[in-house]
Motif scaffolding. Structure first.
Motif, PDB file in Angstrom:
ATOM      1  N   SER A   9      -3.156  -0.742 -16.289  1.00  0.00           N
ATOM      2  CA  SER A   9      -4.352  -1.476 -15.893  1.00  0.00           C
ATOM      3  C   SER A   9      -5.550  -0.536 -15.740  1.00  0.00           C
ATOM      4  O   SER A   9      -6.652  -0.991 -15.450  1.00  0.00           O
ATOM      5  CB  SER A   9      -4.118  -2.199 -14.570  1.00  0.00           C
ATOM      6  OG  SER A   9      -2.768  -2.602 -14.477  1.00  0.00           O
ATOM      7  N   ILE A  64      -6.103   1.601 -13.339  1.00  0.00           N
ATOM      8  CA  ILE A  64      -6.520   1.530 -11.937  1.00  0.00           C
ATOM      9  C   ILE A  64      -6.647   2.932 -11.349  1.00  0.00           C
ATOM     10  O   ILE A  64      -5.861   3.823 -11.660  1.00  0.00           O
ATOM     11  CB  ILE A  64      -5.479   0.716 -11.140  1.00  0.00           C
ATOM     12  CG1 ILE A  64      -5.440  -0.730 -11.649  1.00  0.00           C
ATOM     13  CG2 ILE A  64      -5.749   0.773  -9.636  1.00  0.00           C
ATOM     14  CD1 ILE A  64      -6.733  -1.468 -11.493  1.00  0.00           C
ATOM     15  N   THR A  82       0.085   1.681 -12.842  1.00  0.00           N
ATOM     16  CA  THR A  82      -1.378   1.739 -12.708  1.00  0.00           C
ATOM     17  C   THR A  82      -2.066   2.083 -14.016  1.00  0.00           C
ATOM     18  O   THR A  82      -3.137   1.563 -14.305  1.00  0.00           O
ATOM     19  CB  THR A  82      -1.774   2.757 -11.632  1.00  0.00           C
ATOM     20  OG1 THR A  82      -0.993   3.929 -11.819  1.00  0.00           O
ATOM     21  CG2 THR A  82      -1.577   2.192 -10.243  1.00  0.00           C
ATOM     22  N   TYR A 122      -2.804   3.905  -3.131  1.00  0.00           N
ATOM     23  CA  TYR A 122      -3.018   2.738  -3.980  1.00  0.00           C
ATOM     24  C   TYR A 122      -2.783   1.495  -3.136  1.00  0.00           C
ATOM     25  O   TYR A 122      -1.946   1.488  -2.243  1.00  0.00           O
ATOM     26  CB  TYR A 122      -2.013   2.719  -5.144  1.00  0.00           C
ATOM     27  CG  TYR A 122      -2.312   3.706  -6.242  1.00  0.00           C
ATOM     28  CD1 TYR A 122      -3.281   3.399  -7.202  1.00  0.00           C
ATOM     29  CD2 TYR A 122      -1.612   4.896  -6.335  1.00  0.00           C
ATOM     30  CE1 TYR A 122      -3.534   4.290  -8.228  1.00  0.00           C
ATOM     31  CE2 TYR A 122      -1.868   5.791  -7.365  1.00  0.00           C
ATOM     32  CZ  TYR A 122      -2.831   5.479  -8.319  1.00  0.00           C
ATOM     33  OH  TYR A 122      -3.082   6.344  -9.340  1.00  0.00           O
ATOM     34  N   ARG A 123      -3.551   0.473  -3.464  1.00  0.00           N
ATOM     35  CA  ARG A 123      -3.358  -0.785  -2.767  1.00  0.00           C
ATOM     36  C   ARG A 123      -3.208  -1.895  -3.800  1.00  0.00           C
ATOM     37  O   ARG A 123      -3.941  -1.922  -4.791  1.00  0.00           O
ATOM     38  CB  ARG A 123      -4.563  -1.062  -1.870  1.00  0.00           C
ATOM     39  CG  ARG A 123      -4.184  -1.763  -0.577  1.00  0.00           C
ATOM     40  CD  ARG A 123      -5.395  -2.056   0.291  1.00  0.00           C
ATOM     41  NE  ARG A 123      -5.224  -3.354   0.896  1.00  0.00           N
ATOM     42  CZ  ARG A 123      -4.470  -3.572   1.953  1.00  0.00           C
ATOM     43  NH1 ARG A 123      -3.851  -2.567   2.545  1.00  0.00           N
ATOM     44  NH2 ARG A 123      -4.334  -4.785   2.422  1.00  0.00           N
ATOM     45  N   LEU A 124      -2.217  -2.773  -3.570  1.00  0.00           N
ATOM     46  CA  LEU A 124      -1.890  -3.797  -4.572  1.00  0.00           C
ATOM     47  C   LEU A 124      -1.575  -5.076  -3.823  1.00  0.00           C
ATOM     48  O   LEU A 124      -0.983  -5.053  -2.749  1.00  0.00           O
ATOM     49  CB  LEU A 124      -0.642  -3.319  -5.338  1.00  0.00           C
ATOM     50  CG  LEU A 124       0.145  -4.314  -6.166  1.00  0.00           C
ATOM     51  CD1 LEU A 124      -0.607  -4.562  -7.464  1.00  0.00           C
ATOM     52  CD2 LEU A 124       1.524  -3.764  -6.467  1.00  0.00           C
ATOM     53  N   ARG A 125      -2.020  -6.199  -4.400  1.00  0.00           N
ATOM     54  CA  ARG A 125      -1.725  -7.460  -3.727  1.00  0.00           C
ATOM     55  C   ARG A 125      -1.126  -8.475  -4.703  1.00  0.00           C
ATOM     56  O   ARG A 125      -1.649  -8.659  -5.804  1.00  0.00           O
ATOM     57  CB  ARG A 125      -3.018  -8.031  -3.139  1.00  0.00           C
ATOM     58  CG  ARG A 125      -2.701  -9.009  -2.049  1.00  0.00           C
ATOM     59  CD  ARG A 125      -3.825  -9.707  -1.390  1.00  0.00           C
ATOM     60  NE  ARG A 125      -3.273 -11.010  -1.023  1.00  0.00           N
ATOM     61  CZ  ARG A 125      -2.392 -11.192  -0.060  1.00  0.00           C
ATOM     62  NH1 ARG A 125      -1.989 -10.184   0.679  1.00  0.00           N
ATOM     63  NH2 ARG A 125      -1.906 -12.389   0.174  1.00  0.00           N
ATOM     64  N   SER A 137      -7.232   3.844  -4.326  1.00  0.00           N
ATOM     65  CA  SER A 137      -8.246   3.282  -3.440  1.00  0.00           C
ATOM     66  C   SER A 137      -8.813   4.345  -2.527  1.00  0.00           C
ATOM     67  O   SER A 137      -9.912   4.233  -2.027  1.00  0.00           O
ATOM     68  CB  SER A 137      -7.633   2.155  -2.606  1.00  0.00           C
ATOM     69  OG  SER A 137      -6.536   2.658  -1.864  1.00  0.00           O
ATOM     70  N   THR A 150       4.997  -3.131 -13.305  1.00  0.00           N
ATOM     71  CA  THR A 150       3.739  -2.686 -13.919  1.00  0.00           C
ATOM     72  C   THR A 150       3.402  -1.289 -13.386  1.00  0.00           C
ATOM     73  O   THR A 150       3.933  -0.866 -12.369  1.00  0.00           O
ATOM     74  CB  THR A 150       2.587  -3.678 -13.642  1.00  0.00           C
ATOM     75  OG1 THR A 150       1.448  -3.262 -14.389  1.00  0.00           O
ATOM     76  CG2 THR A 150       2.239  -3.747 -12.172  1.00  0.00           C
ATOM     77  N   GLU A 157       0.865  -1.174   0.000  1.00  0.00           N
ATOM     78  CA  GLU A 157       0.000   0.000   0.000  1.00  0.00           C
ATOM     79  C   GLU A 157       0.903   1.225   0.000  1.00  0.00           C
ATOM     80  O   GLU A 157       1.952   1.228   0.653  1.00  0.00           O
ATOM     81  CB  GLU A 157      -0.899  -0.003   1.234  1.00  0.00           C
ATOM     82  CG  GLU A 157      -1.985   1.037   1.139  1.00  0.00           C
ATOM     83  CD  GLU A 157      -3.060   0.853   2.197  1.00  0.00           C
ATOM     84  OE1 GLU A 157      -3.053  -0.189   2.877  1.00  0.00           O
ATOM     85  OE2 GLU A 157      -3.873   1.773   2.348  1.00  0.00           O
TER      86      GLU A 157
END
Lengths: 397, 250
Positions: free
Chosen positions: A328, A330, A325, A342-345, A333, A323, A295
């Motif tokens: 994609s 995006i 954002t 931003y949050r990424l998992r 959040s 990558t 995050e």
């Protein structure tokens, strides 16, 4: 410790330190002699300090470290060639050491003579040497060179001879210093096969090597010596991975940082970073195959929405994956005054064990210009003898 | 281990020689012939009461024990520095290297002594080999002094490499100051008195006199024994003090 385990400790090193005399010119030697006579200290420079570990019977320990870190000194202290300046080495059982090339060989004499010479130094009687010399000659397999003086040998042949003697003596504790590196491929394999058999039969090994492959293959534990001190000691995979990561970082730092100085004081700035909900900036240790939540909070002075780029690199700087954002599409959040999150998992990271760097980038809303970069270390733990960066899904047919 | 190191030392001393160990027997014969020619015929050196052959016998029976001692000290004192490569790589007790060299010196020169004794017995009427066992104590004490001195000197040699020159000179000086080439009776009385305190005079006489003239007055060489004990104590003390520093300075 129970009585059983004390009895089974083959080697125990406690607070070991060694300092060498600083100078060896005539006058300094005389001063040192006077100092020793008077029980006073003489000028020394430290080589290793404060090293402690224990090796149980049947265990194997790999000793790794850069050139000049003090590995050979440590081995010499352990096998009793050198005397410690401080600390203690407690050993039980017989020790066979292959320190450097041709330890105890007389280069003027033939290989055959040297077999008796070095077996004799390990305490064999003349009768024992005669009985076993055929076996040693067979293992060394150096053909017609056997009756030539050792000074005509290549370094590989010297190691063959030395290892053949050790293999016949079969000591309780075997100490080898970088010997596998010298032999050719087939002799290396022969040595490794022999060592594996020796370990299966309850032998104990202390291996100094720069080949992490050999260390991981032959040792359960590893000790990393850095600048004369124990940098890490424990499971062989953990220690060797840290060691390799250190080297990768070192070569990366010699290449230099890849962020242009013009980015400093950028407008869009990364203000906070969470890895698995923790703001701890120290390298994050992951189990192999574990997931990772990232995050990031980015400061945006003009309230426009900056893009977020993320990259995973091996510790030496080799890119693994990256990558951004806007690829994609995006959106952040969370958006509040002058800040976006931003949050990424990552689920099930396929990274192989080793050291990695997670790079987090903030760019302008157009994704054209890089404004800020934050790095976090990632260490992936686990046992693996696979090669490369990531595990590619596969199946054997 | 000492026996093993001594064997290696012998092999090293005679390596490359086609006659090998035969030299140990041949050299004393040649040396004895030289003594007979130079001292018996050229110098016409004599000891009161003895003819030319008697002088050669007197000289030789004193000279070979001295050669053993001198060879042992000279080679023993460089045992550590000569074996620096070995000591830096193999865990052996340094004193064993010194002991091995003292042992080989006494074995070689001892063998030479026996050869010389047999020749003198065969060709001159001057020796009584029957007393050989009575000289054993003096031999052992002489070897003990050589060992103690070699230990001390070999340690000092690690720190002070010039020592080698001094040792050579010192050994020559002791040889001339000890009644080997001459007899104590030939000098002024004051010197004769002083010789009572020379352990080497005591020990050489302890070996030579029973064989030469059945004179048993030195078969219990107390001066030599006292000196040996003092030397060994000094060597033990020095070795304990320096043991762990030796390899660092090689």
């Amino acid at each position: 410790m129970s009585e059983e385990s004390i009895r089974d400790t083959l080697l125990e090193v406690t607070g070991l330190g060694k300092a060498y005399p600083r100078s060896s010119d005539g006058a300094a030697r005389m001063r040192a002699m006077g100092a020793i006579l008077a029980h006073r200290p003489y000028a020394t420079h430290p080589c290793i300090a404060d090293i402690s570990f224990a090796v149980k019977r049947g265990e194997s320990l790999g000793v790794i470290g850069e050139n000049g870190a003090g590995k050979s000194t440590l081995l010499k202290l352990i096998c009793g060639v050198l005397s410690p300046t401080v600390g203690r080495v407690a050993r039980t059982g017989s020790v066979g050491a292959l320190l450097e090339l041709g330890a105890g060989f007389d280069v003027e004499r033939s290989g055959r003579d040297n077999i008796s010479l070095s077996a004799g130094l390990m305490g064999w009687s003349a009768v024992q040497i005669r009985e076993r010399s055929e076996e040693i000659i067979g293992f060394a397999d150096i053909g017609r060179y056997l009756d030539e003086p050792v000074k005509h040998y290549s370094s590989g042949m010297v190691v063959r001879l030395g290892f053949a003697v050790i293999a016949a003596v079969k000591p309780d504790l075997l100490i080898t210093d970088e010997v596998l590196a010298v032999g050719d491929e087939s002799f290396q394999k022969k040595c490794i096969r022999w060592i594996e058999g020796y370990l299966d039969g309850g032998g104990t090994l202390l291996l100094v090597s720069h080949s992490m492959y050999h260390v991981q293959k032959l040792c359960k534990h590893a000790l990393w010596i850095k600048d004369g001190r124990a940098q890490a000691y424990g499971d062989v995979f953990d220690v060797t991975q840290d060691y390799l990561a250190y080297h990768e970082r070192k070569s990366a730092s010699q290449i230099g940082p890849d962020i242009e100085p013009s980015y400093a004081g950028a407008d869009y700035r990364i203000t906070r970073v969470w890895l698995d909900d923790s703001e701890d900036a120290t390298p994050r240790v992951l189990k192999r195959g574990a997931g990772l939540a990232v995050e990031i909070e980015i400061y945006t002075p003009d309230n426009r929405v900056p893009q977020f780029g993320v990259g995973v690199l091996r510790a030496d700087g080799t890119p693994v994956y990256g990558t951004v954002t806007d690829i994609s599409g995006i959106q952040p959040s969370l958006v509040e005054a002058k800040h976006v999150r931003y949050r990424l998992r990552f689920d099930d990271l396929p990274l192989l064990p080793g050291g990695y760097v997670l790079k987090l980038h903030a760019t302008d809303p157009e994704g054209l210009r890089l404004f800020d970069t934050v790095e976090r270390g990632l260490i992936v733990r686990g046992e693996s003898r696979e090669f490369g960066l990531v595990r590619l899904a596969h199946r054997w047919d | 281990m000492i026996a093993y190191l001594a064997r290696q030392d012998l092999a090293q001393r005679f390596s490359g020689n086609s006659l090998g160990l035969s030299w140990a027997l041949l050299a004393p014969v040649l040396q004895l012939a030289l003594f007979a020619f130079v001292f018996g015929m050229i110098f016409q050196a004599r000891i009161p009461g003895l003819d030319a052959a008697g002088y050669v016998a007197y000289l030789s029976l004193g000279m070979w024990p001295w050669l053993a001692f001198s060879d042992a000290v000279a080679r023993g004192s460089t045992a550590l520095t000569d074996n620096s490569g070995l000591l830096a790589k193999v865990a052996i007790e340094p004193w064993q290297l010194v002991a091995a060299r003292v042992l080989t010196a006494f074995m070689l020169q001892g063998a030479g002594f026996v050869v010389v004794l047999v020749l003198l017995w065969a060709f001159t009427p001057h020796v009584e080999p029957i007393y050989l066992p009575l000289t054993l104590l003096a031999w052992v004490i002489l070897a003990a002094i050589a060992f103690g001195a070699a230990i001390c000197l070999s340690i000092v040699h690690v720190f002070f490499r010039d020592l080698q020159q001094i040792v050579q000179y010192g050994l020559t000086a002791i040889m001339f100051l000890t009644p080997i080439l001459y007899s104590a009776e030939m000098g002024p009385p004051a010197i004769r008195e002083l010789q009572r305190f020379n352990p080497f005079a005591d020990l050489v006489a302890g070996i030579r006199d029973p064989l030469m003239s059945a004179d048993l007055s030195h078969i219990l060489p107390l001066t030599g024994l006292a000196f040996a004990i003092a030397t060994l104590l000094l060597a033990g003390g020095m070795y304990r003090r320096f043991r762990r520093h030796i390899v660092d300075f090689l």
